[in-house]
Design a protein around this motif. Structure first.
Motif, short mmCIF file in Angstrom:
data_model
loop_
_atom_site.label_atom_id
_atom_site.label_comp_id
_atom_site.label_asym_id
_atom_site.label_seq_id
_atom_site.Cartn_x
_atom_site.Cartn_y
_atom_site.Cartn_z
N GLU A 232 31.69 47.17 37.16
CA GLU A 232 31.49 48.15 36.09
C GLU A 232 31.73 47.56 34.70
OE1 GLU A 232 32.23 52.63 37.85
OE2 GLU A 232 33.85 51.63 36.77
N ARG A 233 32.55 46.54 34.62
CA ARG A 233 32.80 45.87 33.35
C ARG A 233 32.97 44.38 33.62
NH1 ARG A 233 38.68 47.81 31.29
NH2 ARG A 233 38.70 45.75 30.31
N PRO A 234 32.66 43.51 32.65
CA PRO A 234 32.74 42.06 32.88
C PRO A 234 34.16 41.63 33.26
CG PRO A 234 31.52 42.54 30.88
CD PRO A 234 32.15 43.84 31.32
N LEU A 235 34.20 40.63 34.11
CA LEU A 235 35.49 40.09 34.53
C LEU A 235 36.05 39.17 33.46
CD1 LEU A 235 34.65 39.16 38.24
CD2 LEU A 235 35.71 41.25 37.38
N GLY A 236 37.36 39.01 33.47
CA GLY A 236 38.01 38.11 32.52
C GLY A 236 37.94 36.68 32.99
N ARG A 237 38.88 35.89 32.57
CA ARG A 237 38.91 34.48 32.93
C ARG A 237 39.51 34.30 34.32
NH1 ARG A 237 41.10 30.57 28.35
NH2 ARG A 237 39.94 29.13 29.68
N SER A 238 39.00 33.32 35.04
CA SER A 238 39.56 32.96 36.34
C SER A 238 40.73 32.01 36.09
CB SER A 238 38.50 32.27 37.20
OG SER A 238 39.08 31.70 38.35
N ARG A 239 41.94 32.48 36.35
CA ARG A 239 43.12 31.70 36.02
C ARG A 239 44.08 31.65 37.21
NH1 ARG A 239 43.34 27.69 32.44
NH2 ARG A 239 42.62 28.29 30.38
N MET A 240 44.01 30.58 37.97
CA MET A 240 45.00 30.38 39.02
C MET A 240 46.32 29.99 38.37
SD MET A 240 45.01 27.62 42.16
CE MET A 240 43.62 28.39 42.95
N PRO A 241 47.42 30.62 38.75
CA PRO A 241 48.70 30.25 38.14
C PRO A 241 49.10 28.84 38.54
CG PRO A 241 49.04 31.74 39.99
CD PRO A 241 47.57 31.69 39.76
N PHE A 242 49.90 28.21 37.69
CA PHE A 242 50.43 26.90 38.03
C PHE A 242 51.35 27.05 39.24
CE2 PHE A 242 53.90 23.74 37.41
CZ PHE A 242 53.14 22.61 37.64
#
Length: 738
Positions: A232-242
């Motif tokens: 329904e809305r664009p996804l944010g950044r793909s950020r795997m945690p350290f």
């Protein structure tokens, strides 16, 4: 003779171009779409779809059968809904069932997909039709996950990430709730849609069903047949945690052959760093690759090495970027990660070579480009005269068309430090090459063409490896053409090359039948011919095999096959297939014709009691062979699974050659006390290897992706039943997100 080897290569390349570049790109018309609803509410993950937002979400329905037929909708339907928040992707399933007697083999994570009722998800987050993330859940809420590559043909279930799932069981259906953190996935920033497909194994009724219809001649996991998941809305950044994954391991062992006892304590670990939206940086320092899961033992009757799967977690993520280059049938792979950390001692025995550390950068640069870089440093072992080596691979892959790609790579093994143990010709080995992988949008045409070249000190002429192969797979036919050329001097120290100096031509044609009545779901007749020539022997025919085979899949899920094979092998060197110490080998520089009959049967997996049987009878070189094997298994669902497999190979060669009765017996027991505590016992007896081994592994998953292992290994000689080697180790790993 060298000129002839070089002349073979243009022929391979011409065939590659003519067979792969001119093929039509027929496509699949994807019509099914599902919208994922954005939510701000909290979801209580309990397997009950009772939150209001589930009722408001769009529903994916009308699952199609894949088995026993692909022309009707599923008898027991499934529906799927998808929600997402800023941090998490949620999936809900409602799966109808005939009763509450579900088929489940165990409670252990990474269950077998063909032996458990389960619901599965494929997420092609970059919409390349080549790679995907995979998740599966049983009606008991047991989880498995993996990486899918090569268009759906390659599953790697060793991959682990953090996610959650819960299930609830009822008399006529079961429900599942899944929560996958976006940090566990990779995708393009601002994505508004992914390619997506849920599917189901319903072993209660021997039914396989899928949201998007998949033709039955294709594999069930094919990424060519996918729906569309819209957000329904664009996804944010793909950020795997350290992430830090430290370990400690205490090991005590005794080698009874040389009466040596050792106690060791090791500590080290891995780190995972997210780089951009699609790349992972993995770092390992003083890794511990001690065996907590042993390899299966195989009886070897051929002249060539077997390729065993990689099970070390560090090498798993995006492994296709490194391992998929080279021959489709594993006849020449330029990189094989299991080579790293192993070396030959002064007696030629394969032993563990310690790894000091390494890095691996892999993943998506954008929707069209993928990058892989690996660098591992191994330790010098003066006692066994093993030099320190730097092991590196760099690969780059570019998407071509809808589902095809072209890739280039460079593999380098370079001795470092003092090299007093090495001959000058062993100082380095390098392989470069390019691969073109064809897959049309409907997967009816697939193929590969590659050209690789190796370099050693003072040796840069020739050294080529190449292949051109294609498969045509419409509904009722499967046709394969395969042409391979491997130069005598091609060398890949970090690869898998069981033989060199050959030109191979393979042909396969299979006719598939779909009967409307009777016990057979499908059956087929296949003809296969494989011919090998040796360029250095003036292209003498050294191996050939003509095979006629009948295969069937029964409506109850069982399978069977019967085949006749006509073989010819020209032995250039003497060879003893019995591998009996001191035996007179079969003479070389001589050809051998022999015919064999083979039979196989596998019962269906729905019963608590399962079994299989196989047999081979006929000539074997200048003698005879009788091979027979079978396996029985019983599951005390969902708590335990036990099985025993017995294989016998009786080889009768004329005097003065040896005869052999080779036995391989494997017993397994898998006990699951809960979804976090497992006990596995494996006992393997092989008189060919003069070894009886017991492996007992207790695993406690005390936190997500964090384990405590207690592993006991005991090995005995089979002739005297005297102790051979014994070890016990306690290993702790902990996954820490920062």
């Amino acid at each position: 003779m060298k000129i002839k080897r070089l002349q073979s290569v243009p022929f391979v390349l011409v065939l590659a171009c003519s067979l792969t570049m001119l093929m039509p790109a027929w496509g699949q018309n994807t019509t099914k779409e599902l919208t994922a609803k954005f939510i701000t509410e909290e979801i209580t993950l309990d397997g009950h779809l009772d939150e209001t937002v589930w009722a408001e979400a769009a529903e994916g329905t009308d699952f199609w059968q894949f088995f026993p037929t692909d022309s009707v909708q599923a008898t027991h339907q499934t529906s799927v809904k998808v929600l997402f928040s800023e941090t998490t992707l949620y999936v809900g399933f409602y799966a109808k069932a005939p009763n509450g007697d579900y088929v489940v083999s165990s409670l252990r994570r990474d269950f077998g997909g063909t032996t458990n009722d389960n619901l599965s998800l494929l997420f092609d987050t970059f919409s390349d039709g080549t790679t995907a993330f995979f998740f599966g859940i049983t009606p008991y809420g047991v989880q498995r996950e993996g990486l899918v590559s090569e268009g759906g043909t390659n599953f790697n279930n060793t991959w682990d990430i953090k996610w959650q799932a819960e299930a609830q069981r009822f008399d006529d259906h079961h429900t599942v709730e899944v929560a996958i953190p976006f940090t566990s996935l990779k995708f393009v920033e601002g994505s508004t849609s992914w390619r997506f497909r849920p599917y189901r194994w319903n072993l209660q009724t021997n039914e396989q069903s899928t949201w998007v219809k998949v033709p039955q001649q294709q594999i069930f996991s094919s990424l060519a047949y996918m729906g569309k998941l819209n957000f329904e809305r664009p996804l944010g950044r793909s950020r795997m945690p350290f992430a830090l994954i430290p370990y400690i391991n205490t090991l005590s062992d005794k080698n009874y052959v040389n009466d040596e006892t050792a106690t060791d304590f090791k500590a080290g670990g891995d780190a995972k760093v997210s780089v951009g939206n699609g790349m992972n940086l993995d770092i390992t320092l003083n890794p511990d690759f001690s065996i907590v899961e042993v390899d299966d033992i195989f009886t070897i009757l051929t002249r060539f090495e077997l390729r065993l799967p990689e099970k070390r977690q560090f090498f798993i993520d995006n492994s296709d970027l490194f391992e998929s280059f080279g021959n489709t049938f594993s006849e020449a792979k330029p990189f094989f990660s299991r080579r790293i950390g192993l070396a030959r001692d002064t007696l030629g025995n394969l032993i563990q070579n310690n790894i000091i550390g390494g890095v691996r950068l892999s993943g998506k640069l954008n929707k069209d480009w993928r990058l892989g870089f690996l660098n591992i440093q191994t330790e010098k072992d003066a006692g066994n005269e093993i030099a320190s080596n730097n092991n590196m691979m760099l690969s780059l892959q570019r998407k071509v068309g809808q589902r095809s790609n072209i890739g280039v790579f460079w593999v380098n093994r370079q001795a470092t430090g003092e090299k007093e143990f090495l001959e000058p010709s062993e100082e380095f080995n390098r392989v470069i090459g390019a691969d073109y992988n064809l897959a049309t949008s409907d997967n009816i045409w697939t193929g590969r063409a590659y050209l690789h070249k190796s370099f050693q000190p003072g040796d840069s002429e020739g050294n080529l490896s190449s292949q051109a192969t294609f498969t045509y797979n419409p509904r009722r036919w499967r046709i394969i053409q395969d042409l391979v050329y491997i130069d005598q001097d091609f060398q890949a120290d970090l690869g898998f090359v069981p033989r060199t100096d050959f030109l191979k031509w393979g042909n396969g044609i299979q006719r598939i039948f779909y009967p409307n009545k009777g016990i057979f779901n499908t059956h087929s007749v296949r003809f296969l011919s494989i011919l090998f020539w040796r360029p250095t022997l003036d292209y003498q025919n050294t191996d050939q095999r003509f095979d006629v085979e009948w295969q069937t899949a029964f409506k109850n899920g069982a399978t069977a096959s019967a085949s006749f094979a006509n073989n010819y092998i020209f032995l250039t060197n003497s060879f003893d297939p019995t591998r009996t110490p001191g035996a007179v080998p079969l003479p070389g520089d001589q050809g051998y014709h022999f015919n064999q009959l083979q039979f196989e049967y596998q019962s269906n997996n729905t019963s608590l009691f399962t079994y299989s049987a196989n047999a081979t009878v006929g000539r074997f070189f200048n003698g005879e062979v009788l091979s027979a094997g079978g396996q029985i298994g019983y599951r005390f669902q969902p708590w335990a699974n036990v099985s025993m497999a017995v294989n016998y190979d009786g080889i009768r060669l004329p005097e003065p050659h040896a005869e052999a009765d080779i036995w391989l017996v494997t017993t397994r027991a898998e006990i699951t006390f809960s979804k976090s505590l497992f006990w596995n016992i494996l006992a393997q007896y092989s008189n060919q290897r003069d070894n009886f081994g017991i492996n007992s592994r207790l695993q406690w998953r005390f936190a997500p992706l964090s384990d405590l292992f207690l592993v006991y290994n005991d090995n005995y000689f089979t002739e005297t039943f005297a102790p051979r080697f014994r070890s016990i180790n306690l290993k702790l790993t902990y996954w820490l997100n920062l």
